[in-house]
Design a protein around this motif. Structure first.
Motif, PDB file in Angstrom:
ATOM      1  N   HIS A 167       0.850  -1.188   0.000  1.00 56.09           N
ATOM      2  CA  HIS A 167       0.000   0.000   0.000  1.00 56.09           C
ATOM      3  C   HIS A 167       0.884   1.236   0.000  1.00 56.09           C
ATOM      4  O   HIS A 167       2.109   1.129   0.118  1.00 56.09           O
ATOM      5  N   GLY A 168       0.281   2.395  -0.152  1.00 52.30           N
ATOM      6  CA  GLY A 168       1.097   3.604  -0.228  1.00 52.30           C
ATOM      7  C   GLY A 168       0.261   4.862  -0.187  1.00 52.30           C
ATOM      8  O   GLY A 168      -0.979   4.813  -0.160  1.00 52.30           O
ATOM      9  N   ARG A 169       0.947   5.979  -0.158  1.00 50.25           N
ATOM     10  CA  ARG A 169       0.285   7.291  -0.084  1.00 50.25           C
ATOM     11  C   ARG A 169       1.160   8.291  -0.834  1.00 50.25           C
ATOM     12  O   ARG A 169       2.383   8.198  -0.781  1.00 50.25           O
ATOM     13  N   THR A 170       0.512   9.249  -1.489  1.00 45.55           N
ATOM     14  CA  THR A 170       1.242  10.286  -2.220  1.00 45.55           C
ATOM     15  C   THR A 170       1.200  11.597  -1.462  1.00 45.55           C
ATOM     16  O   THR A 170       0.167  11.983  -0.916  1.00 45.55           O
ATOM     17  N   ASN A 218       5.898  12.746  -3.877  1.00 45.67           N
ATOM     18  CA  ASN A 218       6.540  11.590  -3.256  1.00 45.67           C
ATOM     19  C   ASN A 218       5.505  10.507  -3.013  1.00 45.67           C
ATOM     20  O   ASN A 218       4.361  10.794  -2.647  1.00 45.67           O
ATOM     21  N   SER A 232       4.940   6.719  -1.271  1.00 46.58           N
ATOM     22  CA  SER A 232       5.451   5.629  -0.443  1.00 46.58           C
ATOM     23  C   SER A 232       4.902   4.303  -0.950  1.00 46.58           C
ATOM     24  O   SER A 232       3.792   4.249  -1.488  1.00 46.58           O
ATOM     25  N   ILE A 248       4.637   0.447   0.731  1.00 42.24           N
ATOM     26  CA  ILE A 248       4.836  -0.232   2.015  1.00 42.24           C
ATOM     27  C   ILE A 248       4.325  -1.665   1.893  1.00 42.24           C
ATOM     28  O   ILE A 248       3.152  -1.885   1.551  1.00 42.24           O
ATOM     29  N   ALA A 308       9.460  -0.454   3.825  1.00 42.89           N
ATOM     30  CA  ALA A 308       8.869   0.632   3.037  1.00 42.89           C
ATOM     31  C   ALA A 308       9.915   1.260   2.129  1.00 42.89           C
ATOM     32  O   ALA A 308      11.122   1.186   2.373  1.00 42.89           O
ATOM     33  N   ASN A 346      10.344   5.039  -0.319  1.00 44.30           N
ATOM     34  CA  ASN A 346       9.775   6.351  -0.632  1.00 44.30           C
ATOM     35  C   ASN A 346      10.366   6.805  -1.960  1.00 44.30           C
ATOM     36  O   ASN A 346      11.581   6.901  -2.099  1.00 44.30           O
TER      37      ASN A 346
END
Lengths: 431, 104
Positions: free
Chosen positions: B8-11, B19, B21, B23, B63, B65
């Motif tokens: 999963h990730g987030r911007t 950026n 991520s 994970i 994780a 980045n």
């Protein structure tokens, strides 16, 4: 005893109910409202130009009215950047509310972040020219200040501290520095406090907001998500949690997503008071919705502050129109071609044409960067004119015209920025 | 198999820099993600030049980045895009296909 610090807002438009809940049930030492984005302060600067008593957060009054009774009852102090472009005026507004509610609270305004009078010679990263070259297009220049002014205000007894452009984590780090008496050369603790601030600063983004992905990452009772709080130890390590009975979740996964949110090198998160190092951080689930964080670190700051410079950068004109059913895609593309032809002499510097949706329900969106308002209005009007002069069966036009306030950044010597905490007159004098 | 199956990730955005991520859900999948989700492949998947992408690895959190410069058409204040922050990019990256067997 741990120090309890919560987040009551992660952006200007955030919900107020979860903040009120934290104020009433959180047993917090400090409640922080982080409400200032890069572009928000530019808009606030414009508002202040129109009204010398304006330029602060439009929701300041609603937030304080909702949360002050609970905070006053529980001895919870408030730190916020809702002062935006005018912390003093925001402080006056807060003082009036405090007086009206009959609460014995002292308000302080922290100023010093506005460096617009000294920025002309500094080169802006994004456009390669100096701020002075922008001439009358320059709207504002605000330095991201650190903890000093906020700590000073707290030391002098302020219950409500209102600043403008401070670094977001500094809003949380400052009460920790004040409470625990951390030295400003104790970079390990400053780094740990910065991590806590960075994790809390976006409110629900660490309690399951901005996280749900059905079937992969399910979030319980997300419609009633709670805002986070940290239980901080004197060494700067902490547990992130939320109030019982609220929706959402706090897990190592939510913490990891938030730790990496809007940072670049995890070993060098550059802040006004410290370069924080998150590269060895670990998260451990120590109970339901309780995550312990450890091992952030830090080193001496750079001596430079980031400055956000806002400037007028033309206008955006936009229009949208829908097509559906038989041959819809070809009709939408024809509409875009008509707009390109009609607008090729208009002086547009950049355009974006998109066909959105599925074959049975399409929407053409046409947006253009324009040198002036009149050109942007022409773009919007040409989209509207497709009603009668465009392809068959177009409908549902919307259009908008807006001025573009762009942001560029530069670095400014920290030594040349002096912050000042000003306690407002006691409320009984104006009651 | 897609990256979305394992991670999963987030911007986030800062100016014209995005950026993202990534994970891992399970620690045992992380070596494979580290081997396959390289800055070159991320750049190719997002249609960016490879020199625009920098990868930072956090093994303790399983994780990564990814920092992508010049990815946001001028950034949130200038972009003509609907998602001017580029916040949807993490989900776009999670569409990246993975080799289900190999480590590389």
């Amino acid at each position: 005893m741990t120090f309890r610090i919560g987040c009551g807002a992660g952006f200007q438009g955030d919900r107020i109910d979860p903040a009120k809940d934290l104020a009433e049930r959180g047993a917090l030492d400090v409640l922080v409202f982080e409400c200032l984005a890069e572009r928000t302060i530019a808009l606030a600067q414009q508002a202040r130009l129109e009204d010398p008593n304006g330029g602060f957060d439009p929701l300041l009054e609603r937030r304080l009215r909702a949360c002050l009774p609970g905070c006053a009852r529980n001895g919870t102090k408030i730190v916020t950047n809702m002062g935006a472009a005018n912390p003093r005026a925001a402080g006056e507004c807060a003082r009036a509310i405090v007086a009206e509610l009959g609460l014995p609270l002292t308000v302080a305004a922290v100023t010093g972040d506005d460096v617009s009078d000294r920025i002309a010679d500094y080169r802006l990263d994004e456009i390669g020219e100096t701020a002075g070259a922008l001439g009358a297009r320059l709207v504002s220049a605000n330095a991201y200040i650190g903890v000093t002014g906020i700590v000073d205000a707290l030391s002098r007894g302020a219950d409500i501290v209102i600043c403008g452009r401070a670094s977001d984590p500094a809003l949380f780090l400052a009460p920790l520095v004040h409470h625990f008496g951390w030295e400003m050369s104790d970079y390990t603790r400053l780094g740990r406090g910065t991590l806590i601030g960075h994790l809390l600063e976006c409110s629900a983004q660490i309690t399951g907001g901005y996280f749900a992905d059905p079937g992969k990452k399910d979030v319980p009772n997300i419609a009633h998500i709670g805002f986070p709080l940290a239980e901080v130890s004197a060494d700067g390590n902490a547990v992130i949690t939320k109030l019982p009975g609220t929706g959402g979740l706090v897990t190592p996964a939510t913490c990891t997503e938030q730790m990496l949110y809007e940072i670049h090198d995890p070993a060098a998160y550059v802040q006004p008071d410290v370069i924080a190092d998150f590269s060895d951080v670990t998260f451990e689930q120590v109970g339901p919705d309780r995550v312990a964080l450890r091992d952030a670190d830090g080193r001496a700051p750079t001596g430079w502050l980031k400055v956000s410079v806002a400037y007028r950068d033309g206008w955006q004109g936009e229009g949208q129109i829908s097509y559906a059913g038989a041959n819809a895609h070809a009709r939408a593309e024809l509409a875009a071609a008509i707009l390109d032809e009609r607008l090729k002499e208009a002086g547009i510097t950049e355009r974006l044409s998109q066909v959105l949706g599925t074959e049975h329900d399409l929407r053409l969106r046409y947006a253009a960067r324009c040198p002036d308002r009149a050109t942007a209005q022409t773009v919007a009007q040409e989209v509207e004119a497709l009603y009668l002069c465009g392809p068959a069966a177009g409908g549902g036009v919307t259009k908008s015209v807006k001025e573009i306030i762009a942001i560029a950044s530069t670095l400014f010597p920290a030594a040349e920025v002096s912050t000042c905490a000003q306690l407002m007159e006691p409320h009984h004098e104006i009651a | 198999m897609k990256l979305h199956d394992l991670a999963h990730g987030r911007t986030g955005d800062k100016g014209d820099t995005s950026n993202i991520s990534v994970i891992a859900y399970r620690p045992e999948d992380f070596p494979r993600l580290e081997a396959q989700v390289t800055s070159e492949r991320v750049a190719a998947h997002l249609g960016q030049p490879s020199e625009a992408v920098t990868r930072y690895v956090l093994p303790k959190l399983c994780a990564m980045n990814f920092v992508i410069r010049g990815a946001l058409a001028g950034g949130v204040t200038r972009s003509l895009a609907l998602d001017a922050h580029g916040k949807c990019l993490s989900s776009v990256l999670l569409e990246m296909p993975l080799n289900p067997r190999g480590a590389g």
